[in-house]
Design a protein around this motif. Structure first.
Motif, short mmCIF file in Angstrom:
data_model
loop_
_atom_site.label_atom_id
_atom_site.label_comp_id
_atom_site.label_asym_id
_atom_site.label_seq_id
_atom_site.Cartn_x
_atom_site.Cartn_y
_atom_site.Cartn_z
N GLU A 340 -19.60 -7.49 -107.82
CA GLU A 340 -18.68 -8.63 -107.77
C GLU A 340 -17.35 -8.23 -108.40
OE1 GLU A 340 -18.51 -11.11 -106.14
OE2 GLU A 340 -20.47 -11.95 -105.68
N VAL A 347 -19.84 -16.32 -112.30
CA VAL A 347 -21.15 -16.66 -112.88
C VAL A 347 -22.18 -16.80 -111.76
CG1 VAL A 347 -20.15 -17.84 -114.87
CG2 VAL A 347 -20.65 -19.14 -112.79
N THR A 348 -23.44 -16.79 -112.17
CA THR A 348 -24.53 -17.01 -111.23
C THR A 348 -24.34 -18.34 -110.50
OG1 THR A 348 -26.07 -15.72 -112.56
CG2 THR A 348 -27.03 -17.33 -111.05
N GLY A 349 -24.52 -18.31 -109.20
CA GLY A 349 -24.36 -19.51 -108.39
C GLY A 349 -23.02 -19.62 -107.71
N ASP A 350 -22.04 -18.81 -108.13
CA ASP A 350 -20.72 -18.87 -107.48
C ASP A 350 -20.79 -18.41 -106.02
OD1 ASP A 350 -19.32 -19.98 -109.52
OD2 ASP A 350 -18.31 -18.15 -110.16
N VAL A 352 -23.78 -17.29 -103.45
CA VAL A 352 -25.19 -17.09 -103.11
C VAL A 352 -25.29 -17.10 -101.59
CG1 VAL A 352 -27.56 -17.91 -103.39
CG2 VAL A 352 -25.89 -18.28 -105.23
N ASP A 367 -27.75 -13.20 -104.98
CA ASP A 367 -26.78 -13.55 -106.02
C ASP A 367 -26.48 -12.28 -106.80
OD1 ASP A 367 -25.43 -14.46 -108.33
OD2 ASP A 367 -26.40 -16.43 -108.20
N ILE A 369 -24.28 -11.41 -109.11
CA ILE A 369 -24.11 -11.51 -110.56
C ILE A 369 -25.46 -11.68 -111.25
CG2 ILE A 369 -23.25 -13.04 -112.40
CD1 ILE A 369 -20.65 -13.21 -110.97
N MET A 370 -26.36 -12.43 -110.65
CA MET A 370 -27.70 -12.58 -111.22
C MET A 370 -28.44 -11.25 -111.20
SD MET A 370 -30.84 -15.07 -110.03
CE MET A 370 -31.11 -14.12 -108.52
N TRP A 371 -28.37 -10.52 -110.08
CA TRP A 371 -29.04 -9.22 -109.98
C TRP A 371 -28.48 -8.22 -110.99
CZ3 TRP A 371 -28.50 -8.79 -103.94
CH2 TRP A 371 -29.48 -9.56 -103.33
N LYS A 375 -20.47 -9.68 -114.07
CA LYS A 375 -19.41 -9.28 -113.16
C LYS A 375 -19.00 -7.84 -113.42
CE LYS A 375 -15.01 -11.10 -111.41
NZ LYS A 375 -14.05 -12.20 -111.49
N SER A 411 -24.44 -22.83 -103.42
CA SER A 411 -23.41 -21.83 -103.69
C SER A 411 -22.05 -22.50 -103.83
CB SER A 411 -23.36 -20.80 -102.55
OG SER A 411 -22.38 -19.82 -102.78
#
Length: 493
Positions: A340, A347-350, A352, A367, A369-371, A375, A411
């Motif tokens: 990213e 952030v997570t969810g931005d 997906v 996602d 950022i989650m993985w 960032k 998302s």
């Protein structure tokens, strides 16, 4: 979605110009090992049919004449070092100017350390005195694996529209006190005019578990199935595609120490839609244990392709799609690289999105950022997909398609992103990687397919303005390349 994408035509031109300059490499560029993320223990580059050493894209290409790795005994004595009647014009003279050629089987024996290796075979199918390479039908075996069978290098090169081709493989050398790798080239015995030839061979160590499954991990996700798929040490693989998505060509010296090359996406991007190419060369990337700095060059993670900054309805109206022709009747390891790099995605969810591989849903909620855990953190995900067509079918299209999340609540932005792709053919139960020879037609889609239409934002005005800029860049680049050649000439004498 307000993004860091170019907002007007001039910014687009400047951005493309910056990418061109950033990705231009001189013809001769030898890596400084001290600055590389990975230094291979075995780093062999053999210029077949040559009697001297050469410098091109690495410290040394060693000639195989009188070399220890080419024993002068048995049927090897029937082979000859030979020079191409017409030198290559689209590729370097090293290692394509000379070849090792024989009507009988010949072998190379490489003393190597144990562990996982790259093997790269270089072929320039040209005329070698009275030997017409279109009549060269042969097989190649390494260790206990069949890499190529009844292979016709001229057909493979014609199908790709190239003068020369490189076949890259991955395999594991079993540990013992005297590890060695034997590569055998065997002409097809049923054809009296057939012969085998090779222009260059590379044997390079890779980091443990770079592509192979780690013991404590389940392996790659098997697309369309609940279970995973492990790439065991007993497996061999052939690299069929390595693509820098949204960015420029990355040459061997620009890799992370393993001399891999990364192609541009032009021939494979079949549905660009409203996609754009975000670029971020200023932010500092943070590598992790899951994605060490040697996994892929920084350039892969600093450029990308995302679905665009149009409204949700337009973004949801298409799948951002690449198509890769592959041999039928094999499993394939698909590695997707992500990072990213855009200002708004934090952030997570931005962001997906969904990932489809070979027309099957591989990720229902990707996602990055989650993985990655944040960032500007590169990350990759591995998938294995079965590609089995109808009886007699040579090729299938392995598709990779990104889809904006259909549920707005899932998302913040309707978008998707991809930075790089690697695709490997996995050997079958018999240790075979050989596929059929291609038909003598070009495999990839023409690059003109990538030219955006006007509704994608810019169209003809950008192209006309950009063409003038490119003309200047080409002239400057040619001057730079010429200077680099002169510097190398002086250094060699």
């Amino acid at each position: 979605m307000s993004t860091t994408y170019p907002q007007n035509q001039m910014i687009v031109v400047i951005s493309y110009l910056f990418i061109i300059f950033h990705n231009v490499s001189p013809v001769v560029s030898v890596s400084d090992d001290s600055s590389l993320p990975y230094i291979p223990q075995d780093n062999i580059a053999l210029d077949c049919g040559s009697s001297g050493n050469s410098i091109f894209d690495r410290p040394i290409w060693e000639g195989d004449v009188n070399a220890k790795v080419f024993p002068s005994e048995n049927q090897n004595t029937a082979s000859i070092p030979i020079k191409a009647t017409q030198p290559p014009t689209q590729v370097s003279s090293v290692p394509y100017q000379t070849a090792r050629l024989s009507r009988l089987e010949f072998t190379y024996t490489f003393p190597v350390t144990s562990g996982q290796k790259f093997i790269r075979l270089h072929f320039y199918p040209a005329l070698y005195e009275n030997f017409d390479s279109s009549k060269a039908f042969f097989s190649v075996k390494a260790a206990n694996y069949t890499l190529l069978s009844n292979f016709i290098a001229s057909l493979a090169a014609d199908a790709l529209g190239r003068q020369a081709i490189v076949k890259e493989f991955c395999l594991n050398i079993v540990s013992n006190n005297k590890s060695k790798l034997i590569i055998a080239f065997t002409p097809v015995s049923s054809n009296p005019d057939s012969f085998a030839f090779i222009n260059g061979v590379e044997v390079i160590s890779m980091p443990t578990n770079l592509y192979y499954s780690e013991r404590e991990e389940p392996g790659a996700k098997l697309v369309g199935q609940l279970e995973s798929y492990r790439i065991e040490n007993s497996t061999a693989m052939e690299m069929v595609y390595r693509i820098n998505i949204g960015g420029g060509f990355i040459s061997a010296p620009e890799d992370t120490g393993m001399f891999r090359t990364w192609e541009i996406e032009n021939d494979y991007l079949t549905i660009p839609g409203y996609s754009v190419e975000p670029l971020n060369l200023t932010s500092i990337l943070t590598f992790t244990n899951k994605n060490p700095a040697y996994t892929a060059p920084r350039k892969v993670y600093q450029t990308a392709r995302s679905m665009g900054n149009k409204d949700r309805a337009l973004i949801k109206s298409y799948y951002l799609t690449w198509e890769f022709p592959v041999d039928s009747s094999f499993y394939y390891l698909v590695r997707l690289h992500f990072c990213e790099i855009q200002r708004e995605v934090n952030v997570t969810g931005d962001r997906v999105f969904l990932i489809h591989i070979a027309n099957q849903l591989a990720e229902p909620g990707a996602d990055v950022i989650m993985w990655a855990g944040g960032k500007y953190r590169p990350v990759h995900n591995d998938y294995v997909v079965a590609m089995f067509g109808k009886p007699g079918q040579k090729k299938l299209n392995l598709t990779i398609a990104l889809q904006a999340n259909p549920q707005d609540s899932k998302s913040t932005y309707a978008d998707a992103i991809l930075n790089g792709v690697e695709i490997f053919k996995v050997s079958d139960y018999a240790g075979n990687l050989a596929g059929p020879n291609p038909d003598p037609t070009r495999i990839g889609a023409p690059s003109s397919k990538l030219h955006r239409n006007d509704k994608n934002g810019g169209g003809k005005a950008i192209i006309s303005l950009f063409s003038g800029v490119v003309s200047g860049v080409v002239i400057i680049t040619l001057i730079a390349l010429k200077k680099s050649q002169l510097r190398l000439h002086r250094r060699n004498y």
